[in-house]
Enzyme design. Sequence first.
Site, short mmCIF file in Angstrom:
data_model
loop_
_atom_site.label_atom_id
_atom_site.label_comp_id
_atom_site.label_asym_id
_atom_site.label_seq_id
_atom_site.Cartn_x
_atom_site.Cartn_y
_atom_site.Cartn_z
N ASP A 12 3.43 4.75 2.10
CA ASP A 12 4.01 6.09 2.04
C ASP A 12 5.46 6.10 1.57
OD1 ASP A 12 1.59 6.99 3.03
OD2 ASP A 12 2.26 6.84 5.11
N GLY A 39 -2.80 7.90 0.34
CA GLY A 39 -2.55 9.33 0.15
C GLY A 39 -1.27 9.43 -0.66
N HIS A 40 -1.41 9.72 -1.95
CA HIS A 40 -0.25 9.74 -2.85
C HIS A 40 0.07 11.19 -3.23
CE1 HIS A 40 -1.07 5.28 -4.08
NE2 HIS A 40 -0.84 5.44 -2.79
N THR A 128 -7.34 4.26 9.00
CA THR A 128 -7.53 5.64 8.54
C THR A 128 -9.00 6.06 8.69
OG1 THR A 128 -7.95 4.89 6.30
CG2 THR A 128 -5.66 5.46 6.84
N ARG A 142 -20.18 -10.98 0.33
CA ARG A 142 -21.15 -11.01 -0.77
C ARG A 142 -22.41 -10.18 -0.50
NH1 ARG A 142 -20.77 -17.38 -0.90
NH2 ARG A 142 -20.92 -16.88 1.31
P1 GDP Z 1 2.88 7.33 -1.18
O1 GDP Z 1 1.67 7.08 -0.33
O2 GDP Z 1 3.74 6.13 -1.33
O3 GDP Z 1 2.54 7.95 -2.51
O4 GDP Z 1 3.76 8.39 -0.38
P2 GDP Z 1 3.21 9.72 0.36
O5 GDP Z 1 2.86 10.72 -0.67
O6 GDP Z 1 2.20 9.36 1.37
O7 GDP Z 1 4.51 10.13 1.19
C1 GDP Z 1 5.70 10.41 0.58
C2 GDP Z 1 6.13 11.82 1.00
O8 GDP Z 1 7.48 12.00 0.67
C3 GDP Z 1 5.38 12.91 0.25
O9 GDP Z 1 5.30 14.03 1.08
C4 GDP Z 1 6.28 13.19 -0.94
O10 GDP Z 1 6.14 14.51 -1.44
C5 GDP Z 1 7.64 13.00 -0.32
N1 GDP Z 1 8.69 12.49 -1.21
C6 GDP Z 1 8.59 11.58 -2.21
N2 GDP Z 1 9.81 11.28 -2.69
C7 GDP Z 1 10.69 12.03 -1.98
C8 GDP Z 1 12.11 12.15 -1.99
O11 GDP Z 1 12.82 11.49 -2.74
N3 GDP Z 1 12.68 13.02 -1.10
C9 GDP Z 1 11.92 13.75 -0.23
N4 GDP Z 1 12.56 14.56 0.61
N5 GDP Z 1 10.59 13.66 -0.20
C10 GDP Z 1 9.99 12.80 -1.04
P1 IMO Z 2 -0.46 4.82 0.92
O1 IMO Z 2 -1.08 4.30 -0.35
C1 IMO Z 2 0.43 4.16 5.12
C2 IMO Z 2 -2.45 1.84 7.43
C3 IMO Z 2 -3.23 2.57 8.50
C4 IMO Z 2 -3.47 1.44 9.48
C5 IMO Z 2 -3.67 0.24 8.58
C6 IMO Z 2 -5.11 -0.09 8.30
O2 IMO Z 2 -0.53 6.28 1.07
O3 IMO Z 2 0.90 4.25 1.11
P2 IMO Z 2 -7.06 1.01 6.87
O4 IMO Z 2 -7.52 2.43 6.77
O5 IMO Z 2 -6.57 0.44 5.60
O6 IMO Z 2 -8.04 0.14 7.55
O7 IMO Z 2 -5.77 1.08 7.88
O8 IMO Z 2 -3.01 0.54 7.36
N1 IMO Z 2 -2.55 2.43 6.08
C7 IMO Z 2 -1.56 3.11 5.50
N2 IMO Z 2 -0.35 3.48 5.96
N3 IMO Z 2 0.08 4.46 3.85
C8 IMO Z 2 -1.10 4.07 3.34
O9 IMO Z 2 -1.43 4.23 2.05
C9 IMO Z 2 -2.02 3.41 4.20
N4 IMO Z 2 -3.27 2.92 4.06
C10 IMO Z 2 -3.57 2.31 5.21
O10 IMO Z 2 -2.49 3.62 9.04
O11 IMO Z 2 -2.29 1.22 10.22
MG MG Z 3 0.74 7.83 1.35
#
Ligand code: GDP
Ligand code: IMO
Ligand code: MG
Length: 420
Positions: A12, A39-40, A128, A142
């Site tokens: 995240d 979750g991007h 998750t 496998r």
């Molecule tokens: P990812 O999983 O690495 O793609 O990150 P996520 O989308 O899960 O979480 C990042 C959160 O921070 C999202 O809600 C983005 O919209 C937000 N975000 C990303 N960059 C910035 C930033 O520079 N400032 C702020 N305030 N929010 C950001």
């Molecule tokens: P992005 O790509 C943050 C965490 C889960 C849990 C552990 C194992 O958005 O950064 P899993 O479902 O893979 O068996 O969970 O990894 N986890 C993440 N935490 N961002 C993620 O993806 C994650 N994907 C899995 O919360 O602790």
């Molecule tokens: Mg994420």
Amino acid sequence: MVDVLLGLQWGDEGKGKIVDFFAPAYDIIARFQGGPNAGHTLYVNGEKIVLHQIPSGIFHENTINLIGNGVVLDAVTLRKEYDKVAAFGVDGRKNLFVSERTHLILPTHRALDKASELSKGNEKIGSTLKGIGPAYMDKTGRNGLRVGDLLDKNFTTQYIKLRLKHQRLLDSFGFNEDISEWEEEFFEAIEFMRSLKIVNGEYFINEKIASGKKVLAEGAQGSMLDVDFGTFPFVTSSNTISAGVCTGLGVAPQKIKDVIGVSKAYCTRVGSGPFPTELHDETGERLRKIGNEFGATTGRPRRCGWIDLVALNFACMVNGVTKIVMTKSDVLDAFEELSVCTSYGIDGKEEKTVPYQLSKVTIQPTYKKFNGWMTDTSRLKQHADLPQAMKTYIDFINQYLGVQVTHISNGPERDQLITV
Ligand code: GDP
Ligand code: IMO
Ligand code: MG
């Protein structure tokens, strides 16, 4: 040529936004590991969208998006996401390609994930529950089914065979929830998948690279969740680090150029497991509130704390990071004082390395304090305009890590990114 963009912390970090920003400079965006546990978050024309399976380049008309063999794919999530991007006027069929070697997440994998977590009680991973662990277990064990198998007329028979095996496991867990609805959705989604562009991913990508196309490999999760190098067992089930690009796409290491590491200006973690700089106080609460730190996949509140340079240094080492993108610096705008963890106190000794079992030792983080900048930086566009206190904070991080922060993200929107 391949560049890699991945998370340096526990996920995240803001990877989705940064990939979306960099995408116009590349011909192909490719996911190489993970699945719908990711979750991007992206903002497209000011509107928020969260991608779980589709690479974050999908909103750029001329960008190819490849789901690589290292990914585990949930057809149901993919189908829903396909509709979601279609609502933005994007035809997923045009620019989306899936490797035939990509393993499928089956309904029983989700059930097994749930059963396994339940059986762990207080020691649960905090998964998750998307079926990631069981799907990768079937890959390395496998047994799994792959996207290429969809085109085989015996697909349903193969599925039933594997389902029986899973059922025995589920019985041993005492799991008896009805999953027939999941299965119904699954087979509908499988039908939909047959209409997608299923390719031999390794030839596909290598031919593009040979013809001079530029690839950006998009990481999911973060380096500290890597199955080998993360805080095991509180990790995900794939290699999230740069090495995963070679096995997850079928590209040779010499093809990789830049490794762009994404880190928040502070740190978060969702799910269980060690987090040395976690703040259990009001400051942690403020980071969560201002940073809106709630999971993009599960909605769970994220645990928050200060930036951890010991862990970041480790992540830079195992990934070979060449550039750092620092995200969410704007979240720190209202903090009078900031802390940066520079070493771990373990049994009275100061350590600058990540111990073998982070979860089994008590860590007393040592912090260096910095003055906050106490000004709104979210609309700034130029590095020169950044407050001196922020520059000092970032300079220290550059020096400690020996890698430069080349971009600073100061808000969630596409255009909130400053080149240093
Ligand atoms: P990812 O999983 O690495 O793609 O990150 P996520 O989308 O899960 O979480 C990042 C959160 O921070 C999202 O809600 C983005 O919209 C937000 N975000 C990303 N960059 C910035 C930033 O520079 N400032 C702020 N305030 N929010 C950001
Ligand atoms: P992005 O790509 C943050 C965490 C889960 C849990 C552990 C194992 O958005 O950064 P899993 O479902 O893979 O068996 O969970 O990894 N986890 C993440 N935490 N961002 C993620 O993806 C994650 N994907 C899995 O919360 O602790
Ligand atoms: Mg994420």
